[in-house]
Motif scaffolding. Structure first.
Motif, mmCIF file in Angstrom:
data_model
loop_
_atom_site.group_PDB
_atom_site.id
_atom_site.type_symbol
_atom_site.label_atom_id
_atom_site.label_comp_id
_atom_site.label_asym_id
_atom_site.label_seq_id
_atom_site.Cartn_x
_atom_site.Cartn_y
_atom_site.Cartn_z
ATOM 1 N N VAL B 36 0.842 -1.198 0.000
ATOM 2 C CA VAL B 36 0.000 0.000 0.000
ATOM 3 C C VAL B 36 0.878 1.249 0.000
ATOM 4 O O VAL B 36 0.643 2.197 -0.752
ATOM 5 N N PHE B 37 1.930 1.230 0.835
ATOM 6 C CA PHE B 37 2.799 2.408 0.939
ATOM 7 C C PHE B 37 3.637 2.567 -0.325
ATOM 8 O O PHE B 37 3.778 3.674 -0.847
ATOM 9 N N LEU B 38 4.181 1.452 -0.830
ATOM 10 C CA LEU B 38 5.040 1.546 -2.010
ATOM 11 C C LEU B 38 4.249 1.949 -3.244
ATOM 12 O O LEU B 38 4.695 2.751 -4.054
ATOM 13 N N LYS B 39 3.040 1.403 -3.353
ATOM 14 C CA LYS B 39 2.194 1.731 -4.499
ATOM 15 C C LYS B 39 1.866 3.237 -4.489
ATOM 16 O O LYS B 39 1.877 3.893 -5.525
ATOM 17 N N THR B 247 -5.782 2.461 -3.577
ATOM 18 C CA THR B 247 -4.644 2.422 -2.662
ATOM 19 C C THR B 247 -4.511 3.729 -1.895
ATOM 20 O O THR B 247 -4.187 3.728 -0.707
ATOM 21 N N ALA B 248 -4.758 4.849 -2.580
ATOM 22 C CA ALA B 248 -4.632 6.154 -1.910
ATOM 23 C C ALA B 248 -5.619 6.252 -0.750
ATOM 24 O O ALA B 248 -5.246 6.653 0.363
ATOM 25 N N ILE B 249 -6.866 5.841 -0.986
ATOM 26 C CA ILE B 249 -7.871 5.897 0.092
ATOM 27 C C ILE B 249 -7.505 4.908 1.192
ATOM 28 O O ILE B 249 -7.646 5.206 2.387
ATOM 29 N N ALA B 250 -6.997 3.743 0.780
ATOM 30 C CA ALA B 250 -6.606 2.734 1.770
ATOM 31 C C ALA B 250 -5.495 3.278 2.675
ATOM 32 O O ALA B 250 -5.475 3.008 3.880
#
Lengths: 288, 278
Positions: B36-39, B247-250
């Motif tokens: 999630v962070f890398l994406k 991913t941004a919302i996650a």
């Protein structure tokens, strides 16, 4: 618990009945009524329709898949739970509290995100997507993804039950067995395991119940292919969205029964787990 | 390194057990979560910001945070009453009631979701009465709140119960003998002892409510800008193959959850210290 007759602990009768009533109404409204609603609506069209709903091929395949996912997730998390509890409870090392916090992480993460992370890893646009695609291996929108998501959401259950118990039990018994010449495996099977068996079983039941009931995480990775990648909760969702309410509640009632069995087992095992703990206070009492 | 890291012990198996635990933890939890962070790191900041601050997403934060806060607050009030009744009073069926408190933990969320929805639609057992006084629950923000009260119900009860059982009866006797009435004894003597447990229960119920999905999406009706919770937006973005958006919302949700996890750990650490000092 000793009876309290003292006026200092005694609330006036009116207050007492009032509070009991409030508590019962609250639980009745939020817990009992939904539970009754599940069974009432499952049987709305009679036993014949109920039986048909839970024995039609798609329902059966969803039951099989649910059992398969739980059947893989539970043993994996049992092995992990035992290993983690052994390392954490029997030894002193730096960063132990960090490790304990990290084990709890899956509880803090939304189930939806639990599904998302595997899509990011193994989905078509994911890190390993192209590599998997070349080799024709499907993880997302297939059974392996469902198993992975299930393993993630049930990850902490067994470890969480075992760590506090084994920490409280200390290492004396194991050390004594070792001095008496037991091997590492004998130590585990003959000394540690009998001391933790009820807590372990309790962890397994919690883990299995959650594995079979998980919805959000599995929903993200499943792809909702009827008869192939639908677990029981996903099958319930599909039936419900098709306005096939009686069938949806019929399958849901099986999951509700599972929840009731879990609660029953929990009651029974809590009593047994207290025995795990009380054997230990007996030892401490003898020492002190 | 070996000596500084681990204290010597005669027991076998540390390295296999520790090694396997860390390996499995990394494989199942840490590496996938780091995705999630890398994406997000590979996406542009402007795009990230645009996604997490778009009106629909902001509306979902308001609903998710607001309904979760309200549900956790209700659970604090009623959870305290339930815990009090279960610890202090005797009444028929008490053990059954005690067992039922855990039902929201055990009942699969999708089952809870459809059961609550069926109760609160305008033809449902509860909804048909509420509709007469003009209250609609299903497919409104109130429905989201009702579902979140359900799933957060056990947290406060289960965190307060053991603390209440341990309250030393002598303290209440002392307060009473000094002339304090029942309410004063409760508010000045018992309540302060329960406060850390209440806070922990509140934080746990709130954290669980924020991420909840299964029990909410049926009763909420998922109307854009009105009854869409944040986890649902992640799912809809994924269904549109908008991985970057999902991913941004996650990431926003993960940061909020981790902050809460940290708070809960601090609260538990403080209440432990409190218990040891007492």
């Amino acid at each position: 618990m000793k009876p309290r007759s003292d006026a200092a602990h005694h609330d006036p009768a009116l207050l007492r009945y009032g509070l009991i009533l409030v508590a019962l109404l609250f639980l009745g409204l939020f817990v009992v009524l939904p539970l009754i609603a599940v069974f009432a609506q499952a049987l709305e069209k009679g036993w014949g329709a109920y039986w048909a709903a839970i024995t039609e091929p798609d329902a059966l395949s969803s039951i099989r898949l649910t059992l398969l996912a739980a059947g893989i997730a539970v043993p994996l998390n049992v092995v992990f739970g035992l290993a983690a509890a052994w390392a954490i409870a029997e030894f002193q090392f730096r960063g132990k509290n960090v490790l304990i916090t990290l084990i709890d992480l899956p509880f803090a993460v939304s189930p939806v995100i639990a599904g998302l992370i595997y899509v990011l890893m193994f989905g078509a646009q994911g890190w390993f997507g192209p590599w998997l695609n070349q080799r024709d291996i499907k993880i997302i929108f297939a059974v392996p993804g469902i198993v992975l998501a299930t393993v993630f959401v049930t990850f902490p259950f067994v470890a969480r039950e075992l760590i506090p118990l084994m920490q409280a039990q200390g290492t004396e018994e194991e050390e004594a067995a070792l001095v008496l010449g037991a091997s590492g495996w004998q130590l585990f099977w003959r000394v540690t395991l009998p001391n933790i068996k009820w807590s372990l079983l309790y962890g397994v039941i919690l883990c299995a119940a959650r594995a079979m009931g998980e919805f959000g995480a599995v929903s993200v990775v499943s792809g909702h292919i009827r008869g192939e990648t639908n677990t029981m909760p996903l099958h319930v969702e599909i039936l419900y969205n098709e306005y096939n309410f009686a069938a949806a509640f019929a399958v849901a009632s099986l999951l509700a029964l599972l929840a009731l069995v879990t609660l029953g087992a929990k009651r029974l095992l809590e009593w047994k787990v207290r025995q795990d703990y009380s054997s230990l206070t007996a030892v401490e009492g003898a020492e002190g | 390194m070996r000596h500084g890291f681990k204290r010597a012990s005669i027991l076998p198996g540390f390295w296999p057990a520790f090694g396997y635990s860390v390996f499995y933890l990394s494989l199942i939890v840490l590496v996938p979560l780091s995705a999630v962070f890398l994406k997000t790191a590979t996406a542009s900041w402007a795009h990230f910001w645009k996604t997490i601050s778009s009106p629909g997403v902001v509306a979902s934060y308001k609903l998710s945070f607001g309904a979760s806060l309200a549900a956790a607050a209700v659970n604090v009030a009623f959870g305290l009453v339930v815990a009090w009744v279960l610890v202090r009073y005797r009444f028929p069926g008490k053990r059954l009631v005690d067992a039922l408190v855990d039902l929201p933990f055990a009942l699969p969320t999708a089952v809870a979701g459809i059961a609550l929805t069926s109760l609160y639609t305008e033809h449902g057992w509860i909804g048909r009465w509420l509709v007469k006084v003009g209250i609609r629950v299903a497919f409104t923000p109130i429905g989201v709140f009702v579902a979140l009260v359900f799933i957060g119900l056990p947290f406060v009860v289960r965190s307060v119960q053991p603390v209440l059982e341990d309250v030393d009866p002598q303290m209440e006797e002392a307060a009473a003998s000094l002339g304090a009435n029942r309410w004063l004894t409760f508010s000045r003597v018992v309540f302060p002892l329960l406060r850390p447990a209440l806070l922990t229960g509140f934080a746990m119920a709130f954290a669980r409510a924020l991420g909840e999905y299964g029990s909410v999406i049926f009763i909420s009706g998922n109307m854009p800008m009105r009854t869409e919770i944040t986890p649902l937006l992640i799912v809809t973005r994924l269904e549109q193959y908008d991985y970057a958006g999902a991913t941004a919302i996650a990431l926003v949700m993960l940061v909020a959850s981790f902050a809460l996890l940290l708070t809960i750990n601090l609260l538990q650490w403080r209440s432990r210290r409190y218990a040891e000092a007492a």
